[in-house]
Scaffold this motif. Structure first.
Motif, PDB file in Angstrom:
ATOM      1  N   CYS A  78      55.854  46.093  40.460  1.00  0.00           N
ATOM      2  CA  CYS A  78      54.592  45.589  40.987  1.00  0.00           C
ATOM      3  C   CYS A  78      54.758  44.630  42.142  1.00  0.00           C
ATOM      4  N   ASP A  82      51.874  42.225  43.976  1.00  0.00           N
ATOM      5  CA  ASP A  82      51.977  40.774  43.929  1.00  0.00           C
ATOM      6  C   ASP A  82      52.022  40.176  45.332  1.00  0.00           C
TER       7      ASP A  82
ATOM      8  N   CYS B 113      52.511  36.468  37.575  1.00  0.00           N
ATOM      9  CA  CYS B 113      53.327  37.667  37.787  1.00  0.00           C
ATOM     10  C   CYS B 113      54.315  37.382  38.904  1.00  0.00           C
TER      11      CYS B 113
HETATM   12 ZN   LIG Z   1      52.711  41.926  39.216  1.00  0.00          ZN
END
Ligand SMILES: [Zn+2]
Ligand SMILES: [Zn+2]
Ligand SMILES: [Zn+2]
Ligand SMILES: [Zn+2]
Lengths: 138, 138
Positions: A78, A82, B113
């Motif tokens: 990801c 991000d 994240c």
């Molecule tokens: Zn992420």
DNA sequence: CTTGAAGCTCTAGTGACTATAGGGATTATC
DNA sequence: GATAATCCCTATAGTCACTAGAGCTTCAAG
């Protein structure tokens, strides 16, 4: 199956805006009724809610397009998603900084005049005429 | 007498932008040379500097038009000018407030994240899909 | 007198919608 | 089944403050 108006009411996104998102490639081209009207399913509702939320957070259409593309590949890392969010956060912070400088300058200008002068003496007009009166850069 | 390019260099306003300001009624239509080129005087330079400064402070064209009109009447009270500036200050403050809420939400989202997940688990994507994960409204 | 920079007008593009015009489709009521 | 109210369709233009480009003319230096 939902009409475009149903979708609009459930998401708070106006009908022409939904059509605009389709045109911009954020929503897949909807199925059509016999009479050529758009018909939507639950997945479209979710997609539109995603778009709406991303717009509310200030992301632009291109960023949302990329996020949607990424979300179609659940197994990829990801990092890209991000980074998009982090870049946007930086942009928001920059905007805040610029606006704070403006606020400071404007507050200073406004505080020097109370509407009781003539235009000729007005500090607002004089400040605009002469950046030298300003406290900082902009 | 200055050419449009001279004016541009002295104010930092690009040539097409100067023509645009004329079209928008912020600058008076300039005198012309025999060959139809614009020729400016000191007063135009000052007017343009005023416009530029007002734009740098975030005032829009309409507000600047009003301020210029006011500045042509030096003996009137300055309440209108002060109000334009105060209204703009309020607008700037509102924008800052909205952006701060976005910043807070985005910072929270980004902090959850670190790029080391799959898209499926990515907190950025999940937050966009579900406003319920958000801390506030926007 | 030639050349190259600068100027001219007009048109279109930017972003994310919104509004309008001029039609056709669907649904509820009678 | 007819009618009316509501909904939906496409296509185009407008918003804001510029910016870019095309195709042409004028100016200033050598
Ligand atoms: Zn992420
Ligand atoms: Zn004043
Ligand atoms: Zn200033
Ligand atoms: Zn949210």
């Amino acid at each position: 199956m939902l009409s475009i108006g149903d979708l609009s009411r459930r998401t708070g996104v106006k009908v022409p805006t939904i059509r605009y998102y389709e045109q911009m490639g954020l929503l897949d081209a909807a199925e059509r009724s016999e009479g050529n009207q758009r018909r939507y399913e639950r997945t479209d509702l979710e997609r539109l809610a995603f778009i709406r939320h991303a717009r509310d957070l200030g992301l632009d259409i291109q960023a949302i397009r990329e996020l949607i593309a990424l979300s179609q590949h659940p197994n990829l890392p990801c990092a890209d998603a991000d980074r998009i969010a982090a870049d946007h956060l930086s942009a928001v912070r920059e905007k805040i900084e610029k606006l704070k400088k403006l606020e400071e300058e404007l507050a200073r200008i406004v505080s020097h005049c109370d509407g009781g002068h003539s235009i000729e003496e007005c500090y607002v007009i004089r400040s605009l005429s002469d950046h030298g009166l300003c406290g900082g850069e902009h």
